[in-house]
Design a protein around this motif. Structure first.
Motif, PDB file in Angstrom:
ATOM      1  N   LEU A 194      -5.936 -20.460  46.519  1.00 62.32           N
ATOM      2  CA  LEU A 194      -5.917 -19.702  45.267  1.00 62.32           C
ATOM      3  C   LEU A 194      -5.796 -18.203  45.546  1.00 62.32           C
ATOM      4  O   LEU A 194      -4.966 -17.509  44.918  1.00 62.32           O
ATOM      5  CB  LEU A 194      -7.186 -19.989  44.470  1.00 62.32           C
ATOM      6  CG  LEU A 194      -7.386 -19.172  43.191  1.00 62.32           C
ATOM      7  CD1 LEU A 194      -6.253 -19.445  42.194  1.00 62.32           C
ATOM      8  CD2 LEU A 194      -8.738 -19.478  42.555  1.00 62.32           C
ATOM      9  N   TYR A 195      -6.608 -17.685  46.459  1.00 67.78           N
ATOM     10  CA  TYR A 195      -6.581 -16.248  46.750  1.00 67.78           C
ATOM     11  C   TYR A 195      -5.233 -15.831  47.326  1.00 67.78           C
ATOM     12  O   TYR A 195      -4.730 -14.727  47.034  1.00 67.78           O
ATOM     13  CB  TYR A 195      -7.697 -15.896  47.725  1.00 67.78           C
ATOM     14  CG  TYR A 195      -9.092 -16.021  47.132  1.00 67.78           C
ATOM     15  CD1 TYR A 195      -9.307 -15.873  45.762  1.00 67.78           C
ATOM     16  CD2 TYR A 195     -10.207 -16.270  47.943  1.00 67.78           C
ATOM     17  CE1 TYR A 195     -10.569 -15.978  45.222  1.00 67.78           C
ATOM     18  CE2 TYR A 195     -11.470 -16.364  47.406  1.00 67.78           C
ATOM     19  CZ  TYR A 195     -11.653 -16.235  46.030  1.00 67.78           C
ATOM     20  OH  TYR A 195     -12.910 -16.336  45.494  1.00 67.78           O
ATOM     21  N   ARG A 196      -4.609 -16.662  48.133  1.00 67.12           N
ATOM     22  CA  ARG A 196      -3.300 -16.311  48.685  1.00 67.12           C
ATOM     23  C   ARG A 196      -2.230 -16.266  47.595  1.00 67.12           C
ATOM     24  O   ARG A 196      -1.353 -15.390  47.590  1.00 67.12           O
ATOM     25  CB  ARG A 196      -2.912 -17.323  49.764  1.00 67.12           C
ATOM     26  CG  ARG A 196      -3.681 -17.136  51.066  1.00 67.12           C
ATOM     27  CD  ARG A 196      -3.188 -18.073  52.155  1.00 67.12           C
ATOM     28  NE  ARG A 196      -3.811 -17.775  53.451  1.00 67.12           N
ATOM     29  CZ  ARG A 196      -3.494 -18.402  54.581  1.00 67.12           C
ATOM     30  NH1 ARG A 196      -2.567 -19.363  54.563  1.00 67.12           N
ATOM     31  NH2 ARG A 196      -4.088 -18.065  55.707  1.00 67.12           N
ATOM     32  N   ARG A 197      -2.318 -17.181  46.652  1.00 69.07           N
ATOM     33  CA  ARG A 197      -1.348 -17.173  45.543  1.00 69.07           C
ATOM     34  C   ARG A 197      -1.554 -15.939  44.678  1.00 69.07           C
ATOM     35  O   ARG A 197      -0.577 -15.291  44.230  1.00 69.07           O
ATOM     36  CB  ARG A 197      -1.486 -18.439  44.721  1.00 69.07           C
ATOM     37  CG  ARG A 197      -0.978 -19.693  45.449  1.00 69.07           C
ATOM     38  CD  ARG A 197      -1.224 -20.935  44.615  1.00 69.07           C
ATOM     39  NE  ARG A 197      -0.726 -22.130  45.293  1.00 69.07           N
ATOM     40  CZ  ARG A 197      -0.904 -23.362  44.844  1.00 69.07           C
ATOM     41  NH1 ARG A 197      -1.570 -23.550  43.672  1.00 69.07           N
ATOM     42  NH2 ARG A 197      -0.418 -24.387  45.510  1.00 69.07           N
ATOM     43  N   GLN A 198      -2.823 -15.634  44.399  1.00 68.64           N
ATOM     44  CA  GLN A 198      -3.107 -14.452  43.586  1.00 68.64           C
ATOM     45  C   GLN A 198      -2.607 -13.183  44.275  1.00 68.64           C
ATOM     46  O   GLN A 198      -2.038 -12.292  43.623  1.00 68.64           O
ATOM     47  CB  GLN A 198      -4.609 -14.353  43.316  1.00 68.64           C
ATOM     48  CG  GLN A 198      -5.136 -15.404  42.358  1.00 68.64           C
ATOM     49  CD  GLN A 198      -6.634 -15.299  42.142  1.00 68.64           C
ATOM     50  OE1 GLN A 198      -7.322 -14.630  42.908  1.00 68.64           O
ATOM     51  NE2 GLN A 198      -7.136 -15.950  41.104  1.00 68.64           N
ATOM     52  N   TYR A 199      -2.787 -13.102  45.577  1.00 69.05           N
ATOM     53  CA  TYR A 199      -2.307 -11.939  46.300  1.00 69.05           C
ATOM     54  C   TYR A 199      -0.786 -11.861  46.247  1.00 69.05           C
ATOM     55  O   TYR A 199      -0.213 -10.771  46.056  1.00 69.05           O
ATOM     56  CB  TYR A 199      -2.774 -11.979  47.757  1.00 69.05           C
ATOM     57  CG  TYR A 199      -2.154 -10.892  48.602  1.00 69.05           C
ATOM     58  CD1 TYR A 199      -2.594  -9.577  48.503  1.00 69.05           C
ATOM     59  CD2 TYR A 199      -1.092 -11.181  49.477  1.00 69.05           C
ATOM     60  CE1 TYR A 199      -2.004  -8.572  49.259  1.00 69.05           C
ATOM     61  CE2 TYR A 199      -0.511 -10.180  50.228  1.00 69.05           C
ATOM     62  CZ  TYR A 199      -0.976  -8.877  50.118  1.00 69.05           C
ATOM     63  OH  TYR A 199      -0.384  -7.881  50.855  1.00 69.05           O
ATOM     64  N   GLY A 200      -0.128 -12.989  46.357  1.00 71.00           N
ATOM     65  CA  GLY A 200       1.332 -12.980  46.296  1.00 71.00           C
ATOM     66  C   GLY A 200       1.832 -12.493  44.943  1.00 71.00           C
ATOM     67  O   GLY A 200       2.790 -11.688  44.869  1.00 71.00           O
ATOM     68  N   ARG A 201       1.232 -12.968  43.848  1.00 71.20           N
ATOM     69  CA  ARG A 201       1.643 -12.526  42.511  1.00 71.20           C
ATOM     70  C   ARG A 201       1.358 -11.043  42.327  1.00 71.20           C
ATOM     71  O   ARG A 201       2.179 -10.294  41.765  1.00 71.20           O
ATOM     72  CB  ARG A 201       0.918 -13.347  41.445  1.00 71.20           C
ATOM     73  CG  ARG A 201       1.418 -14.792  41.356  1.00 71.20           C
ATOM     74  CD  ARG A 201       0.924 -15.430  40.080  1.00 71.20           C
ATOM     75  NE  ARG A 201      -0.526 -15.569  40.079  1.00 71.20           N
ATOM     76  CZ  ARG A 201      -1.196 -16.643  40.485  1.00 71.20           C
ATOM     77  NH1 ARG A 201      -0.505 -17.688  40.939  1.00 71.20           N
ATOM     78  NH2 ARG A 201      -2.511 -16.698  40.428  1.00 71.20           N
ATOM     79  N   THR A 202       0.172 -10.607  42.782  1.00 75.97           N
ATOM     80  CA  THR A 202      -0.174  -9.187  42.634  1.00 75.97           C
ATOM     81  C   THR A 202       0.773  -8.303  43.435  1.00 75.97           C
ATOM     82  O   THR A 202       1.164  -7.206  42.978  1.00 75.97           O
ATOM     83  CB  THR A 202      -1.624  -8.944  43.077  1.00 75.97           C
ATOM     84  OG1 THR A 202      -2.505  -9.791  42.323  1.00 75.97           O
ATOM     85  CG2 THR A 202      -2.029  -7.495  42.860  1.00 75.97           C
ATOM     86  N   ALA A 203       1.151  -8.748  44.602  1.00 84.17           N
ATOM     87  CA  ALA A 203       2.071  -7.952  45.423  1.00 84.17           C
ATOM     88  C   ALA A 203       3.427  -7.812  44.733  1.00 84.17           C
ATOM     89  O   ALA A 203       4.044  -6.728  44.759  1.00 84.17           O
ATOM     90  CB  ALA A 203       2.229  -8.602  46.798  1.00 84.17           C
ATOM     91  N   ARG A 204       3.904  -8.880  44.101  1.00 81.18           N
ATOM     92  CA  ARG A 204       5.201  -8.798  43.400  1.00 81.18           C
ATOM     93  C   ARG A 204       5.089  -7.881  42.188  1.00 81.18           C
ATOM     94  O   ARG A 204       6.008  -7.091  41.895  1.00 81.18           O
ATOM     95  CB  ARG A 204       5.652 -10.188  42.987  1.00 81.18           C
ATOM     96  CG  ARG A 204       6.097 -11.065  44.178  1.00 81.18           C
ATOM     97  CD  ARG A 204       6.806 -12.326  43.695  1.00 81.18           C
ATOM     98  NE  ARG A 204       5.900 -13.190  42.942  1.00 81.18           N
ATOM     99  CZ  ARG A 204       5.149 -14.140  43.461  1.00 81.18           C
ATOM    100  NH1 ARG A 204       5.162 -14.330  44.780  1.00 81.18           N
ATOM    101  NH2 ARG A 204       4.376 -14.888  42.708  1.00 81.18           N
ATOM    102  N   LEU A 205       3.957  -7.999  41.450  1.00 79.75           N
ATOM    103  CA  LEU A 205       3.764  -7.121  40.290  1.00 79.75           C
ATOM    104  C   LEU A 205       3.647  -5.663  40.720  1.00 79.75           C
ATOM    105  O   LEU A 205       4.145  -4.749  40.050  1.00 79.75           O
ATOM    106  CB  LEU A 205       2.521  -7.538  39.508  1.00 79.75           C
ATOM    107  CG  LEU A 205       2.611  -8.889  38.778  1.00 79.75           C
ATOM    108  CD1 LEU A 205       1.259  -9.271  38.179  1.00 79.75           C
ATOM    109  CD2 LEU A 205       3.672  -8.804  37.648  1.00 79.75           C
ATOM    110  N   ASN A 206       2.959  -5.424  41.845  1.00 81.13           N
ATOM    111  CA  ASN A 206       2.812  -4.059  42.328  1.00 81.13           C
ATOM    112  C   ASN A 206       4.160  -3.483  42.721  1.00 81.13           C
ATOM    113  O   ASN A 206       4.442  -2.304  42.479  1.00 81.13           O
ATOM    114  CB  ASN A 206       1.851  -4.038  43.523  1.00 81.13           C
ATOM    115  CG  ASN A 206       1.691  -2.646  44.119  1.00 81.13           C
ATOM    116  OD1 ASN A 206       2.360  -2.308  45.075  1.00 81.13           O
ATOM    117  ND2 ASN A 206       0.802  -1.845  43.513  1.00 81.13           N
TER     118      ASN A 206
END
Length: 330
Positions: free
Chosen positions: A117-129
């Motif tokens: 879950l944390y890895r997916r959240q980080y991936g989405r946040t990185a794309r949004l950033n």
């Protein structure tokens, strides 16, 4: 004159009787052929000490002096009450370690789900950033959660390894205590006769204290000593015959199994041929194990007798030394 003639006849008759008697004795006791020698010795057997492996109190001794026991027979038992209590404690520790592993395995599954879950959240946040829709603080927070999830997962996996190690240690402790319990039952390592009962039930003994002495009647032999002139021709495997004092009517076959490399008895200085003749070498004559097995219940040690050793191959045994054995005991 008549008296002289009677005396002469009487002397001739006496000489004839003596000669006839000597002739009969020589016929019934023929001399040994060249290549066979005789000496005396005593029947012996290997002794085995049945001892306590660990210190403790002897609970019972089941064999008595003179008993014939077979290999594996229970001879004595030690008090194992304390050891059994230790075994219960070790088994409980093993059960606890197994449950700890189950919990650790469940924690790994939980930490793996969080890490995913944390890895997916980080991936989405990185794309949004990257697109400008998430701040750098949000990205740092997502990265910290991802790293924390990875660390938690690694810790859970390590806990499983620790649980495995604890289980193995607990199993080793259980096995060790079970071995102590097995060793508390003293069994005969081989078939034989109990020679000495050294400890009585109730006595406390130390590790290695002999409880019983067992005679191995499958390894019976006679030790003899032969002069150097004869011993030099004796080889391992040469045939021998044993005639025991209590049963001179029987002739027991044996074989040479040991010839000493050094003299047992020597004069202070060995210089002349006569002195070299005094050198004596120890020879061991073993009775065949299969033959001993047939007479195991009647084999006795300490019996003295004569040994006849053939030290030249090809020499025939005299008829008086032909093998003659008693009927097998039932």
């Amino acid at each position: 004159m008549r008296m002289r003639m009677l005396g002469l006849v009487a002397a001739i008759v006496a000489v004839a009787i003596v000669a006839a008697g000597y002739g009969w004795w020589r016929w019934s006791h023929p001399g040994l052929p060249d290549g066979v020698t005789q000496t005396n010795g005593r029947i012996e057997a290997e002794q085995v000490q049945v001892a306590a492996k660990t210190p403790g109190r002897v609970m019972e001794v089941l064999a008595e002096e003179g008993d014939f026991v077979k290999a594996g027979a229970v001879l004595a038992r030690m008090d194992t009450r304390d050891t059994k209590a230790q075994l219960l404690q070790a088994q409980a520790q093993l059960l606890a370690a197994q449950r700890t592993k189950e919990e650790a395995v469940a924690a790994v599954a939980q930490r793996e789900a969080q890490r995913t879950l944390y890895r997916r959240q980080y991936g989405r946040t990185a794309r949004l950033n990257k697109s400008g829709y998430a701040s750098n603080d949000q990205l740092d927070q997502a990265r910290a959660q991802r790293d924390a999830g990875d660390a938690a997962y690694d810790a859970a996996v390590a806990s499983v390894s620790q649980a495995d190690a604890a289980i193995e240690a607990a199993k080793a402790t259980v096995q060790q205590i079970e071995t102590v319990l097995e060793d508390a039952v003293l069994v005969a390592p081989r078939s034989g006769r109990v020679q000495y009962k050294l400890i009585q039930p109730g006595e406390v003994v130390g590790a290695g204290t002999p409880i019983l002495t067992l005679l191995d009647v499958s390894d019976v032999y006679m030790t003899v000593f032969l002069p150097a002139k004869v011993a030099g021709g004796v080889r391992i495997g040469d045939e021998a015959r044993l005639v025991l004092d209590p049963a001179p009517q029987y002739v027991i076959p044996a074989n040479v199994t040991f010839v000493a490399a050094d003299a047992q008895f020597t004069p202070k200085s060995v210089e002349t041929a006569d002195e070299r003749e005094k050198l004596m070498f120890r020879i061991k004559l073993n009775i065949d194990r299969d033959l001993l097995a047939r007479y195991a219940t009647v084999v006795k040690t300490g019996v003295r007798g004569m040994a006849y050793v053939r030290y030249r191959s090809g020499v025939e045994w005299p008829a008086t030394l032909a093998v003659k054995l008693p009927d097998e005991p039932r």
